[in-house]
Design an enzyme around this catalytic site. Structure first.
Site, PDB file in Angstrom:
ATOM      1  N   LYS A 116      34.484 -63.153   5.406  1.00 61.26           N
ATOM      2  CA  LYS A 116      34.004 -61.846   5.044  1.00 61.26           C
ATOM      3  C   LYS A 116      32.582 -61.849   5.195  1.00 61.26           C
ATOM      4  CE  LYS A 116      38.399 -60.116   3.591  1.00 61.26           C
ATOM      5  NZ  LYS A 116      39.236 -61.254   3.207  1.00 61.26           N
ATOM      6  N   GLU A 200      32.250 -56.186  -3.674  1.00 66.01           N
ATOM      7  CA  GLU A 200      32.009 -54.985  -3.222  1.00 66.01           C
ATOM      8  C   GLU A 200      32.095 -53.628  -4.009  1.00 66.01           C
ATOM      9  OE1 GLU A 200      34.273 -54.637   0.243  1.00 66.01           O
ATOM     10  OE2 GLU A 200      33.148 -56.063   1.405  1.00 66.01           O
ATOM     11  N   HIS A 235      47.252 -53.215  -2.160  1.00 66.65           N
ATOM     12  CA  HIS A 235      46.330 -53.474  -0.964  1.00 66.65           C
ATOM     13  C   HIS A 235      47.402 -54.033   0.247  1.00 66.65           C
ATOM     14  CE1 HIS A 235      43.203 -53.353  -3.623  1.00 66.65           C
ATOM     15  NE2 HIS A 235      43.518 -54.266  -4.530  1.00 66.65           N
ATOM     16  N   GLU A 275      38.337 -53.085  11.076  1.00 66.95           N
ATOM     17  CA  GLU A 275      38.606 -52.473   9.681  1.00 66.95           C
ATOM     18  C   GLU A 275      37.268 -51.853   8.943  1.00 66.95           C
ATOM     19  OE1 GLU A 275      41.211 -54.411   7.316  1.00 66.95           O
ATOM     20  OE2 GLU A 275      42.710 -54.973   8.619  1.00 66.95           O
ATOM     21  N   GLU A 293      36.059 -55.656   7.697  1.00 70.72           N
ATOM     22  CA  GLU A 293      36.411 -56.925   8.143  1.00 70.72           C
ATOM     23  C   GLU A 293      36.837 -56.755   9.595  1.00 70.72           C
ATOM     24  OE1 GLU A 293      39.874 -58.954   6.561  1.00 70.72           O
ATOM     25  OE2 GLU A 293      40.094 -57.282   5.244  1.00 70.72           O
ATOM     26  N   ASN A 295      40.041 -58.395  12.097  1.00 67.33           N
ATOM     27  CA  ASN A 295      41.360 -59.253  12.327  1.00 67.33           C
ATOM     28  C   ASN A 295      41.364 -59.713  13.733  1.00 67.33           C
ATOM     29  OD1 ASN A 295      42.602 -59.077   9.775  1.00 67.33           O
ATOM     30  ND2 ASN A 295      42.554 -56.832  10.140  1.00 67.33           N
ATOM     31  N   ARG A 297      43.189 -60.806  15.882  1.00 68.87           N
ATOM     32  CA  ARG A 297      44.649 -61.303  16.337  1.00 68.87           C
ATOM     33  C   ARG A 297      45.307 -59.930  16.673  1.00 68.87           C
ATOM     34  NH1 ARG A 297      46.925 -59.351  11.644  1.00 68.87           N
ATOM     35  NH2 ARG A 297      45.966 -60.044   9.611  1.00 68.87           N
TER      36      ARG A 297
END
Length: 645
Positions: A116, A200, A235, A275, A293, A295, A297
């Protein structure tokens, strides 16, 4: 196009890929652990290869065995699904070195977005907005605590590798930072083999909105609109939807442009998700979203995008991996209607969503919905399958589509009310309560909604008198239907002098229920607490030895028929004990024999189903015995035994 592919995954993921491959005339090879030898996906595939024992480290994470299986069966390509090795660049290199095709992005793209901190630096360079925070290499406690103070509390500690909420902690006060950091690092190390974190700024009213992107090997990249994944607990996404509620044309244009820019910055090929974290305190504004971030996939929630675009994303993956161009250009991709996806898990919302196990003695999903709606079930289990402690406890994804959001939400609620699962504790009642929540229904949702309403959303109503009566009838085996062709069998409940009474003992939680059931004048009558009740004619009931489950709406009321010969000595032995709520590994022990502990004090950390769970003292007391660190325990194992008062 490929003639045969190997699927390096399991469960509903593998079943989903097999379905598209079969439609395209592509043969499939499944790989499986010992625990999955008779799983649905193994039976659905054209071929299957065993790759190891149940633990993922010895099976589904063994890239060498997966590649060997592909070569041995003549597969030309490997589809990684999502999770496991899907974002492992080393595995991509293994696949390429064997002369096989990886159905996904390049190793370089995965590496670019895999950490990240590096990904955020890359996105900043590409002109994509990123959330304020510390993404450096330094990992010393004093450094990270200092950075957190500079950023300003509350802050979010996030594992730089992986996702799914693992290795993530919100910290509201400096005094809590050290413990939260240690816990996040342990969880990150266990899940991803990398304990490094980043810090963050925590956005106070955050929405999680992501954009589906797709690229090919010819320089093309498009988006397939956005998904809102703000309904989360710990989360972990719970209900996803597309499009995002309240989305404006200006906001959508800004987010999708940024997403495509991010994909092009790394020359991305295949399915991916960008995202974003959105500050929704003043509605959706183009200057209030930041990259979190990527993903690299296919996503668990990809069906909602498929429902609103009419695109089969797995088919696109196969075509792009085979060297074809994207099937559609950006202006050919249309958004139609609204879709929701609810994740049905074997878990107990009333116990802070602890994972559950058990055999699915009864499993029934709605086949269709109201006119104008569509229902799609994505599952990797059948009735009679067991939920294993080794893998993610997802049972199914319930996906609905309608012309607009209100219609889709109504369809979701109805589908949940008609879903019947017995044998394991599940979250259908919680999902139905969330779908009916006023704020969720209005689209006013952020990632903290479930946390704020958790008590109300997870509260279960007691069974009605009708449900208890239905359970008693099921446990008694009373019936108005003749048992056979013999004329005497037609006299249901007959006795020479009076109707036969059948005594039934049930237990609902801690409550014991004694009932009598008899057939009188051609009807079944139940007596509980001296009150006579007719048996419900249309009760939804599932029964198996020692158990009865009655479904009322989305709630599954589970009754037990207590065994009078149960070992009372074991119950007595556990009176002063704290038992494991689930199978798992004891990661940390924080108390010692002879120590006096207070109610609520953390005693140990149990790792189960890839998450850490803190086990706290239920009352004040002195520790007489405590389990050892590193011990594997089963559900009900005594973890702590307290000295007698």
């Amino acid at each position: 196009m490929f003639k045969k592919i190997l699927i390096a995954n399991r469960g509903e993921i593998a079943c989903r890929i097999i379905r598209t491959a079969r439609r395209m005339g592509i043969a499939t090879v499944a790989v499986h652990s010992d625990a999955d030898a008779s799983a649905l996906f193994v039976r659905e595939a054209d071929e299957a290869v065993r790759i190891g024992p149940a633990p993922v480290s010895e099976s589904y994470l063994r890239g060498d065995r997966i590649v060997e299986a592909a070569l041995a069966t003549g597969a030309e390509a490997i589809h990684p699904g999502y999770g496991f090795l899907s974002e492992n660049p080393g595995f991509v290199d293994q696949v390429a070195a064997a002369g096989l095709v990886f159905i996904g992005p390049s190793a370089a793209s995965i590496r670019a977005m895999g950490l990240k901190d590096a990904a955020k630096a890359l996105m900043e360079k590409a002109g994509v907005p990123v959330v304020p925070g510390y993404h450096g290499a330094g990992q010393a406690l004093v450094l990270l605590a200092g950075k957190a103070k500079e950023i300003g509390y509350p802050v979010l500690i996030k594992a730089r590798a992986g996702g799914g909420g693992k290795g993530m902690r919100r910290v509201d006060h400096p005094d809590d930072f050290a413990d939260a950091l240690a816990s996040a690092k342990r969880e990150a190390k266990a899940a991803f083999g990398d304990e490094a974190v980043l810090i963050e700024k925590y956005v106070e009213k955050p929405r999680h909105i992501e954009v589906q992107v797709f690229g090919d090997n010819h320089g093309n990249a498009v988006h397939l609109f956005e998904r809102d994944c703000s309904a989360q607990r710990r989360h972990q996404k719970v209900i996803e939807e597309a499009p995002a509620p309240g989305m404006t044309a200006e906001m959508r244009s800004a987010m999708t442009d940024a997403a495509v820019k991010a994909a092009k910055a790394i020359r991305y090929s295949g399915a991916g998700t960008i995202e974003f974290i959105v500050d929704a305190s003043e509605g959706l504004r183009p200057d209030r979203f930041w990259f979190m971030e990527m993903n690299t996939r296919l996503q668990v929630e990809h069906p909602v995008t498929e429902m609103v675009t009419g695109v089969d994303l797995v088919e696109w993956q196969l075509r792009v991996a085979a060297g074809e161009k994207l099937p559609l250009s950006q202006d050919q991709i249309r958004l139609s209607g609204h879709a929701f996806e609810a994740r049905i898990y074997a878990e107990d919302p009333t116990r802070d969503f602890l994972p559950a196990i058990g055999t699915l003695h009864h499993l029934k999903f709605p086949a269709s919905g109201a006119e104008g709606t569509a229902i799609r079930i994505e599952t990797g289990v059948r009735q009679g399958d067991a939920i294993s402690p080794f893998y993610d406890p997802m049972i199914a994804k319930l996906v609905v589509h309608a012309a607009d959001r209100s219609g889709a939400l109504a369809a979701l609620g109805a589908a949940l009310r008609h879903t019947e699962i017995a044998g394991s504790t599940v979250n259908t009642a919680f999902l139905a309560a969330l779908a009916a929540d006023a704020d969720f229904a209005s689209g006013d949702v952020d990632t903290g909604l479930i946390g704020r309403r958790q008590a109300a959303l997870t509260a279960l109503p007691p069974p009605s008198a009708e449900a208890a009566a239905a359970a008693a009838v099921a446990a008694s085996n009373a019936s108005l239907t003749p048992a056979g062709a013999d004329p005497w069998d037609a006299l249901a409940g007959y006795a020479h002098w009076s109707p036969v009474r059948r005594k039934v003992a049930l237990a609902y939680g801690e409550t014991d229920i004694t009932a009598s059931v008899q057939v009188k004048a051609g009807r079944i009558v139940v007596e509980i607490d001296d009150l006579e009740r007719p048996a419900p004619a249309a009760a939804r009931v599932a029964a198996w030895p020692g158990h009865v489950t009655v479904f009322e709406g989305a709630v599954a009321h589970s009754f037990k028929a207590p065994d009078p010969f149960a070992d009372a000595a074991d119950a007595d032995a556990g009176a002063g004990s704290l038992r494991a709520p689930m199978p798992g590994l004891v990661k940390v022990v924080r108390a010692s024999v002879g120590e006096h502990v207070s109610k609520g004090q953390a005693l140990l950390v149990l790792e189960a189903m890839k998450m850490e769970h803190t086990i706290a003292a239920p009352h004040d007391g002195e520790v007489a015995e405590i389990v050892a660190e590193g011990q594997q325990v089963t559900d009900g194992t005594v973890l702590v035994r307290f000295a007698e008062a």
